[in-house]
Motif scaffolding. Sequence first.
Motif, PDB file in Angstrom:
ATOM      1  N   ARG A   1    -104.721  36.920 -16.372  1.00 36.17           N
ATOM      2  CA  ARG A   1    -103.612  36.244 -17.047  1.00 36.17           C
ATOM      3  C   ARG A   1    -103.116  37.087 -18.225  1.00 36.17           C
ATOM      4  O   ARG A   1    -101.909  37.253 -18.429  1.00 36.17           O
TER       5      ARG A   1
ATOM      6  N   ALA B   1    -101.153  40.047 -16.990  1.00 40.00           N
ATOM      7  CA  ALA B   1     -99.815  39.638 -16.559  1.00 40.00           C
ATOM      8  C   ALA B   1     -98.904  39.429 -17.772  1.00 40.00           C
ATOM      9  O   ALA B   1     -97.733  39.856 -17.761  1.00 40.00           O
ATOM     10  N   CYS B   2     -99.435  38.779 -18.813  1.00 39.52           N
ATOM     11  CA  CYS B   2     -98.642  38.566 -20.034  1.00 39.52           C
ATOM     12  C   CYS B   2     -98.296  39.897 -20.692  1.00 39.52           C
ATOM     13  O   CYS B   2     -97.158  40.110 -21.141  1.00 39.52           O
ATOM     14  N   SER B   3     -99.265  40.779 -20.754  1.00 42.06           N
ATOM     15  CA  SER B   3     -99.054  42.083 -21.372  1.00 42.06           C
ATOM     16  C   SER B   3     -97.990  42.870 -20.617  1.00 42.06           C
ATOM     17  O   SER B   3     -97.109  43.494 -21.218  1.00 42.06           O
ATOM     18  N   SER B   4     -98.054  42.815 -19.307  1.00 42.07           N
ATOM     19  CA  SER B   4     -97.060  43.497 -18.482  1.00 42.07           C
ATOM     20  C   SER B   4     -95.672  42.903 -18.722  1.00 42.07           C
ATOM     21  O   SER B   4     -94.678  43.630 -18.834  1.00 42.07           O
ATOM     22  N   ASP B   5     -95.622  41.579 -18.837  1.00 43.16           N
ATOM     23  CA  ASP B   5     -94.344  40.898 -19.097  1.00 43.16           C
ATOM     24  C   ASP B   5     -93.781  41.316 -20.461  1.00 43.16           C
ATOM     25  O   ASP B   5     -92.594  41.607 -20.588  1.00 43.16           O
ATOM     26  N   TYR B   6     -94.650  41.365 -21.480  1.00 40.55           N
ATOM     27  CA  TYR B   6     -94.192  41.762 -22.817  1.00 40.55           C
ATOM     28  C   TYR B   6     -93.736  43.216 -22.831  1.00 40.55           C
ATOM     29  O   TYR B   6     -92.761  43.567 -23.496  1.00 40.55           O
ATOM     30  N   SER B   7     -94.443  44.065 -22.103  1.00 44.33           N
ATOM     31  CA  SER B   7     -94.036  45.483 -22.032  1.00 44.33           C
ATOM     32  C   SER B   7     -92.647  45.603 -21.422  1.00 44.33           C
ATOM     33  O   SER B   7     -91.813  46.389 -21.893  1.00 44.33           O
ATOM     34  N   ALA B   8     -92.407  44.838 -20.383  1.00 48.66           N
ATOM     35  CA  ALA B   8     -91.093  44.872 -19.738  1.00 48.66           C
ATOM     36  C   ALA B   8     -90.012  44.374 -20.708  1.00 48.66           C
ATOM     37  O   ALA B   8     -88.903  44.946 -20.775  1.00 48.66           O
ATOM     38  N   ARG B   9     -90.313  43.334 -21.468  1.00 48.04           N
ATOM     39  CA  ARG B   9     -89.345  42.803 -22.433  1.00 48.04           C
ATOM     40  C   ARG B   9     -89.038  43.826 -23.528  1.00 48.04           C
ATOM     41  O   ARG B   9     -87.886  44.006 -23.930  1.00 48.04           O
TER      42      ARG B   9
ATOM     43  N   GLN C   1     -86.866  46.553 -22.141  1.00 49.09           N
ATOM     44  CA  GLN C   1     -85.500  46.061 -21.973  1.00 49.09           C
ATOM     45  C   GLN C   1     -84.780  46.001 -23.323  1.00 49.09           C
ATOM     46  O   GLN C   1     -83.623  46.386 -23.438  1.00 49.09           O
TER      47      GLN C   1
END
Length: 143
Positions: free
Chosen positions: A99, A102-110, A113
Amino acid sequence: MPNREELKGHWNEVKGRLKEHWGQLTDDDLRRAEGNTEQLVGVVQEKTGATRREVENFIDGLFNGSMGDQASAAVQQYAEAAQNLADDASRYARAQADRLAACSSDYSARVAQTVRSRPIESMAIVFGIGVAAGAFLFLGRKK
């Protein structure tokens, strides 16, 4: 032969097993010998007609055999319970790590961007953080 403390510690079980083996023994008979191995052997001999050796072997068998088996079974149960808890903890930790990844990957993408969409503001923020860190390190060295 068990000592006084061992006999007292397992008295209810010993009493039950003796009554099971020699049905003519009563609670009153066994109460007379509670906690004293010598008296217990004498009471059982007197009431049942069994030999001293037979009674001693039976009592020794209780402490060397079945009680040891029960202790072994209890240890086995606790070991299995501990293993189950460890497995559960491992699954929980793995799920939480997944989990977090997944959060870390999401934050990296944000963040990526945001840097792409606002490069000047991002550079200003990074520059400000660099200045603050440098000042912090510089002031920390002067002491």
